[in-house]
Scaffold this active site. Structure first.
Site, mmCIF file in Angstrom:
data_model
loop_
_atom_site.group_PDB
_atom_site.id
_atom_site.type_symbol
_atom_site.label_atom_id
_atom_site.label_comp_id
_atom_site.label_asym_id
_atom_site.label_seq_id
_atom_site.Cartn_x
_atom_site.Cartn_y
_atom_site.Cartn_z
ATOM 1 C CB CYS A 8 1.910 -23.901 45.816
ATOM 2 S SG CYS A 8 3.534 -23.342 45.272
ATOM 3 C CG ASN A 11 8.739 -24.239 46.491
ATOM 4 O OD1 ASN A 11 9.894 -24.594 46.746
ATOM 5 N ND2 ASN A 11 8.122 -23.361 47.236
ATOM 6 C CB CYS A 13 3.500 -18.904 41.652
ATOM 7 S SG CYS A 13 4.066 -19.008 39.931
ATOM 8 N NE ARG A 14 -0.566 -21.753 43.718
ATOM 9 C CZ ARG A 14 -1.262 -22.850 43.532
ATOM 10 N NH1 ARG A 14 -2.532 -22.883 43.890
ATOM 11 N NH2 ARG A 14 -0.709 -23.919 42.981
ATOM 12 C CB SER A 15 4.415 -22.395 48.566
ATOM 13 O OG SER A 15 5.313 -22.931 47.636
ATOM 14 C CG ASP A 125 -1.477 -22.650 39.435
ATOM 15 O OD1 ASP A 125 -0.650 -21.719 39.306
ATOM 16 O OD2 ASP A 125 -1.276 -23.806 39.027
#
Ligand code: 4NP
Length: 157
Positions: A8, A11, A13-15, A125
């Site tokens: 993401c 690095n 939050c999402r990934s 995001d």
């Protein structure tokens, strides 16, 4: 052994959340020896940091512990990993601009693995969003990672 890298922007939050979800699925299916899972970002701004406290909290509410420390993608990642999965179209654009031409086939957008009828074309995001956006990230990642596991467990290519 299938090596999967989730990517993401930051690095934090999402990934790292995707990494934790995928590791849990792999582990519950006794497939730890068949997969290597990690994550990284496209910017180094958060290098070495823990995930965002809001992501840690939403993860905890859903039974996940986040342990990853942020890092930015390197050229080695395009050689080493078999599958490089970005969270949105902007991630994919940046990955394609960084990748050696002959490694671009490894890059996929995560929405390729969403179940039919999912009303999203990315994992949005959540950084400037609210807690509901963080919970929505987890829900989308759980759906996608189940399909990634089903697709990759019997696929040695
Ligand atoms: P992520 O969220 O890409 O899911 O980790 C973000 C984290 C940080 C920033 C943007 C998105 N940032 O601009 O610092």
């Amino acid at each position: 052994m299938k090596k999967i890298l989730f990517v993401c922007l930051g690095n934090i939050c999402r990934s790292p959340m995707a990494e934790a979800v995928m590791k849990k699925i792999v582990s519950l299916n006794n497939a730890d020896n068949d997969f290597e899972i990690s994550s990284c970002g496209l910017i180094s701004y958060h290098q070495g940091e823990n995930p965002d406290p809001r992501m840690i909290s939403a993860a905890k509410d859903n039974g996940y512990t986040l342990k990853h420390l942020a890092r930015a993608i390197t050229q080695h990642d395009f050689e080493y990993y078999d599958l490089i999965i970005g969270m949105d179209s902007s991630n994919i654009k940046r990955l394609n601009s960084l990748s050696p031409a002959e490694k671009k086939y490894k890059i996929k957008i995560i929405s390729e693995y969403f179940p039919d009828g999912t009303p999203f074309d990315s994992v949005p995001d959540p950084y400037y969003g609210n807690m509901n956006d963080f919970y929505s990230v987890i829900s989308l990642l759980e759906k996608a990672c189940n399909n990634i596991f089903l697709h990759e467990k019997n696929n040695d290519n």
